[in-house]
Design a protein around this motif. Structure first.
Motif, PDB file in Angstrom:
ATOM      1  N   ILE A  52       0.692  -1.375   0.210  1.00  0.00           N
ATOM      2  CA  ILE A  52      -0.066   0.081  -0.019  1.00  0.00           C
ATOM      3  C   ILE A  52       1.038   1.123   0.005  1.00  0.00           C
ATOM      4  O   ILE A  52       0.583   2.142  -0.784  1.00  0.00           O
ATOM      5  N   PRO A  53       1.720   1.518   0.850  1.00  0.00           N
ATOM      6  CA  PRO A  53       2.735   2.613   0.810  1.00  0.00           C
ATOM      7  C   PRO A  53       3.310   2.967  -0.431  1.00  0.00           C
ATOM      8  O   PRO A  53       3.429   3.848  -1.062  1.00  0.00           O
ATOM      9  N   THR A  54       3.723   1.706  -1.229  1.00  0.00           N
ATOM     10  CA  THR A  54       4.476   2.026  -2.191  1.00  0.00           C
ATOM     11  C   THR A  54       3.719   2.707  -3.400  1.00  0.00           C
ATOM     12  O   THR A  54       3.971   3.194  -4.568  1.00  0.00           O
ATOM     13  N   GLY A  55       2.026   2.364  -3.221  1.00  0.00           N
ATOM     14  CA  GLY A  55       1.352   3.081  -4.401  1.00  0.00           C
ATOM     15  C   GLY A  55       0.922   4.516  -4.108  1.00  0.00           C
ATOM     16  O   GLY A  55       0.280   4.862  -4.889  1.00  0.00           O
ATOM     17  N   LEU A  56       1.508   5.034  -3.234  1.00  0.00           N
ATOM     18  CA  LEU A  56       1.328   6.548  -2.785  1.00  0.00           C
ATOM     19  C   LEU A  56       1.610   7.654  -3.962  1.00  0.00           C
ATOM     20  O   LEU A  56       1.080   8.286  -4.234  1.00  0.00           O
ATOM     21  N   ALA A  57       2.817   6.948  -4.621  1.00  0.00           N
ATOM     22  CA  ALA A  57       3.412   7.949  -5.810  1.00  0.00           C
ATOM     23  C   ALA A  57       2.220   7.950  -6.776  1.00  0.00           C
ATOM     24  O   ALA A  57       2.140   9.217  -7.468  1.00  0.00           O
ATOM     25  N   LEU A 114       8.188   6.216  -5.403  1.00  0.00           N
ATOM     26  CA  LEU A 114       7.934   7.092  -4.361  1.00  0.00           C
ATOM     27  C   LEU A 114       8.843   7.874  -3.876  1.00  0.00           C
ATOM     28  O   LEU A 114       9.072   8.990  -3.500  1.00  0.00           O
ATOM     29  N   ARG A 158       6.335  16.135   1.182  1.00  0.00           N
ATOM     30  CA  ARG A 158       6.822  15.212   2.264  1.00  0.00           C
ATOM     31  C   ARG A 158       5.983  15.564   3.618  1.00  0.00           C
ATOM     32  O   ARG A 158       5.844  16.696   3.770  1.00  0.00           O
ATOM     33  N   GLY A 169      -9.588   5.659   2.312  1.00  0.00           N
ATOM     34  CA  GLY A 169      -8.316   4.757   2.129  1.00  0.00           C
ATOM     35  C   GLY A 169      -8.983   3.345   2.479  1.00  0.00           C
ATOM     36  O   GLY A 169      -8.357   2.314   1.826  1.00  0.00           O
ATOM     37  N   ARG A 186      -0.915   7.576  -6.646  1.00  0.00           N
ATOM     38  CA  ARG A 186      -1.937   8.496  -6.250  1.00  0.00           C
ATOM     39  C   ARG A 186      -1.778   9.855  -6.301  1.00  0.00           C
ATOM     40  O   ARG A 186      -2.699  10.777  -6.550  1.00  0.00           O
ATOM     41  N   ILE A 187      -0.525  10.157  -5.782  1.00  0.00           N
ATOM     42  CA  ILE A 187      -0.217  11.628  -5.718  1.00  0.00           C
ATOM     43  C   ILE A 187      -0.231  12.171  -7.265  1.00  0.00           C
ATOM     44  O   ILE A 187      -0.647  13.236  -7.598  1.00  0.00           O
ATOM     45  N   GLN A 222       7.725   0.333  -7.658  1.00  0.00           N
ATOM     46  CA  GLN A 222       6.844   1.414  -7.173  1.00  0.00           C
ATOM     47  C   GLN A 222       7.389   2.179  -5.954  1.00  0.00           C
ATOM     48  O   GLN A 222       7.285   3.286  -5.699  1.00  0.00           O
TER      49      GLN A 222
END
Length: 296
Positions: free
Chosen positions: A1-6, A63, A75, A93, A8-9, A59
């Motif tokens: 999940i954290p690696t997919g933040l980029a 990020l 950040r 989320g 989404r941004i 991914q």
């Protein structure tokens, strides 16, 4: 999940093509790793690691690149935390988590089912075949995903006519691309496998057709879901995702035993059409319906 933040941004910044390029690179590395794992007889754990690890690593690098250089101003900082925004963010989320988890299980675990039903060798052949269809999948996502923020912005302005026209065109274009994939897959995949895996590598036209159909169905669902995302209808999509998960868990073992390894992607295609494509198109039709005219 954290690696997919980029990704989404990037979507929020209407830069949807950039995460698709990163994802395409990760999937290409995954294909290479999977081919190496098959040649080395790595077994099911090795196949899963080879298929899933490279996209996750790419991914993560995306990020790091985004927050480290391109958009360092994004950040997270503790001083800027606003607790009144936490509730809606957590709700959205969690809904995205349900959607993504359900889709991942329905889409990505065919090798596990195939290994239990037909053995590791058949699971490796299925995984290689599905990886060949990653490229058209990524290309379709590259074209469709930037529509998500565009739909949201147009709906906020009340420009329903543009949303309706664009959405219908995206559905028709995706349907046409899916039909081309279904027709061209059995013709193009065998020579590609002959080059990559050697002329002795067996090809199954039924398996190729099934993989193409599953990609076409999931791509059409992706095209329809962009409007639902832009309209903020996440709860509806979460219920569709749960229905897809339950349907695939029920249908895949049945079709997998009946049709062999090809039954697993066929199950994905059928369940995606019933649980995602039809409900999302109906939702999109209601969301873009013209308001009733006021009679004087």
């Amino acid at each position: 999940i954290p690696t997919g933040l980029a990704a989404r941004i990037r979507l929020g910044l209407q830069q949807g093509h950039r995460p698709a390029l990163w994802e395409g690179g990760g999937q290409a590395l995954g294909l290479v790793a999977l081919l190496v794992a098959v040649q080395c007889d790595a077994g099911v754990p090795g196949l899963l690691i080879a298929a899933l690890a490279p996209p996750l690593i790419v991914q993560g690098l995306h990020l790091v690149s985004l927050l480290g250089r391109t958009a360092a101003w994004l950040r997270p900082r503790a001083a800027e935390l606003q607790t009144d925004h936490a509730g809606p963010v957590w709700r959205s989320g969690l809904l995205f988590l349900v959607i993504q988890a359900a889709t991942a299980i329905a889409w990505s675990f065919d090798a596990v089912f195939c290994s239990h039903l037909h053995g590791p060798a058949a699971a490796g052949d299925l995984a290689v075949m599905q990886r060949l269809f990653v490229v058209p999948t990524v290309l379709l996502q590259l074209a469709l995903t930037p529509l998500w923020p565009a739909y949201g912005e147009a709906l906020s302005r009340g420009d329903v006519d543009w949303v309706r026209r664009t959405w219908m065109r995206s559905l028709l274009a995706t349907l046409a691309a899916g039909l081309l994939l279904i027709i061209g897959g059995p013709l193009l995949v065998p020579p590609m496998l002959s080059v990559w895996m050697g002329p002795a590598y067996p090809t199954d036209a039924g398996l190729i057709l099934a993989c193409a159909a599953s990609v076409a169905a999931m791509s059409l669902a992706h095209a329809a879901s962009m409007l639902a995302n832009g309209a903020g209808r996440l709860a509806f999509q979460a219920w569709c995702g749960v229905a897809l998960l339950l349907a695939t868990l029920l249908v895949k073992p049945i079709l997998g035993l009946w049709l062999g390894p090809a039954g697993l992607p066929w199950a994905t295609a059928v369940c995606a059409a019933a649980c995602l494509v039809v409900p999302l198109i109906m939702l999109g039709g209601r969301s873009t319906a013209a308001p009733p005219r006021q009679t004087p």
